[in-house]
Design a protein around this motif. Structure first.
Motif, short mmCIF file in Angstrom:
data_model
loop_
_atom_site.label_atom_id
_atom_site.label_comp_id
_atom_site.label_asym_id
_atom_site.label_seq_id
_atom_site.Cartn_x
_atom_site.Cartn_y
_atom_site.Cartn_z
N VAL A 150 0.75 -1.26 -0.07
CA VAL A 150 -0.07 -0.11 -0.04
C VAL A 150 1.01 1.05 0.07
O VAL A 150 0.83 2.09 -0.93
CB VAL A 150 -0.93 -0.10 1.18
N CYS A 151 1.63 1.55 0.92
CA CYS A 151 2.24 2.77 1.26
C CYS A 151 3.35 2.94 0.27
O CYS A 151 3.61 4.20 -0.31
CB CYS A 151 3.19 2.79 2.39
N ALA A 159 1.57 17.95 -2.49
CA ALA A 159 2.30 17.73 -1.40
C ALA A 159 3.24 16.41 -1.58
O ALA A 159 2.87 15.46 -2.42
CB ALA A 159 0.89 17.21 -0.07
N ILE A 160 4.24 16.47 -1.09
CA ILE A 160 5.30 15.31 -1.34
C ILE A 160 5.12 14.43 0.00
O ILE A 160 5.22 14.68 1.05
CB ILE A 160 6.81 15.95 -1.22
N PRO A 161 4.75 13.02 -0.52
CA PRO A 161 4.61 11.91 0.40
C PRO A 161 5.97 11.95 1.20
O PRO A 161 7.22 11.70 0.53
CB PRO A 161 4.36 10.74 -0.31
N ILE A 163 9.55 8.53 10.50
CA ILE A 163 8.22 9.52 10.64
C ILE A 163 7.68 9.22 12.17
O ILE A 163 7.33 9.88 12.65
CB ILE A 163 7.14 9.04 9.76
N TYR A 165 0.22 8.07 16.78
CA TYR A 165 0.06 8.95 15.92
C TYR A 165 -0.23 8.37 14.37
O TYR A 165 -1.21 8.62 13.71
CB TYR A 165 0.77 10.18 15.61
N ILE A 190 -5.59 16.93 4.97
CA ILE A 190 -4.30 16.17 4.61
C ILE A 190 -4.47 16.10 3.11
O ILE A 190 -5.54 15.38 2.60
CB ILE A 190 -3.94 14.92 5.33
N MET A 221 -3.03 13.24 1.40
CA MET A 221 -2.98 11.88 1.44
C MET A 221 -4.35 11.18 1.38
O MET A 221 -5.04 11.47 2.55
CB MET A 221 -2.03 11.06 2.55
N PRO A 261 -5.20 5.85 2.81
CA PRO A 261 -4.78 4.52 2.05
C PRO A 261 -5.35 3.19 2.35
O PRO A 261 -5.51 2.23 1.66
CB PRO A 261 -3.15 4.84 2.54
#
Ligand code: HEM
Length: 245
Positions: free
Chosen positions: A35-36, A107-109, A115, A125, A171, A173, A176
């Protein structure tokens, strides 16, 4: 924004006696991969590091080879993609930040290696962010306030997504993790959204601090040794001074 919450039951690595749940880290890696990784990189994690998650050298090599990284064609000298080797790092799916931003509403992932350290209460978080997307029009916080009013940016047409755990509630994103069974776990665990979120949050905790458990366990030895040395010093002192009236 809301404070992060723990996944049900917390994380096994939490607390002074915490340990890695290796099966969970493996599931989290699967979520990351399937996924990510479509948008994010992990610049500081190499495929060889997966050996610490219980994979053999041969498995690590085979796993690395399922990923493509930028390389150079040995014949023409031109840039091309090649299968990764164990010493490569987890690549970005984009050639550069301009392409990354263009594909993601400007936006840049971010690189996900660190993180969970870059955000307060990072493990919880990441879990909360992934499992916590909500409808801004019906969402209420604990005092019953409507979040949408505080989040005009989440109005339709902005291309942003409402997330009560994100700093400014909007956000870039898209959610996901959206359906149960989005990944199929080899160990039979049911892949609910909270489960996948907790698993990948645990995995990203490991990538950010792979020595966390060693650090905690070292602490206990330090305390034990300090106690022992203190007691020893106490008796030594008594003996040394025993003749003095
Ligand atoms: C941001 C995790 C999948 C695009 C983030 C952030 C995290 C994260 C922790 C940082 C939020 C912050 O700044 O506090 C994940 C995880 C994923 C995933 C664990 C897989 C389960 C994706 C996918 C895409 C994506 C598939 C693209 C389709 C982005 C973008 C941002 C972002 C564009 C920047 C958002 C902003 O600054 O507004 N992600 N992500 N992510 N992610 Fe993901």
């Amino acid at each position: 924004h809301k404070e992060p919450v723990q996944p049900a039951g917390g994380f096994q690595f939490d607390g002074a006696f915490g340990t890695w749940d290796v099966a969970q880290l493996q599931r989290g890696y699967q979520v990351y991969k399937e996924v990510c990784a479509a948008c994010h990189a992990m610049d500081y994690v190499a495929f060889r590091n997966l050996a610490e998650l219980g994979y053999s050298e041969a498995q690590v090599k085979a796993e690395a080879a399922t990923w493509q990284v930028p390389g150079v064609d040995p014949n023409t000298g031109e840039a091309t993609m090649r299968p990764a080797t164990a010493t490569d790092y987890f690549p970005s799916p984009y050639p550069n930040n301009v392409a990354a931003a263009a594909a993601n509403n400007n936006a840049i992932p971010p690189n996900l290696s660190l993180i969970t350290k870059a955000r307060n209460n990072g493990s919880n978080y990441v879990y909360s962010l992934l499992a916590g997307y909500a409808d801004p029009t019906t969402y209420r916080n604990e005092d019953g306030a409507v979040f949408a009013e505080a989040a005009p940016g989440s109005m339709p047409g902005t291309g942003l997504y409402f997330n009560p755990y994100f700093e400014n509630l909007n956000i870039a994103m898209a959610p996901p993790l959206t359906t149960t069974g989005q990944v199929t776990y080899a160990d039979g665990t049911e892949a609910t959204i909270p489960q996948m979120s907790a698993d990948v949050a645990a995995f990203l905790t490991w990538t950010a601090e792979p020595r966390m458990i060693v650090r905690k366990q070292t602490g206990w030895w330090v305390i034990a040794f300090t106690l022992f040395a203190t007691i020893l010093a106490w008796f030594a002192k008594k003996q040394v001074w025993s003749g003095v009236k």
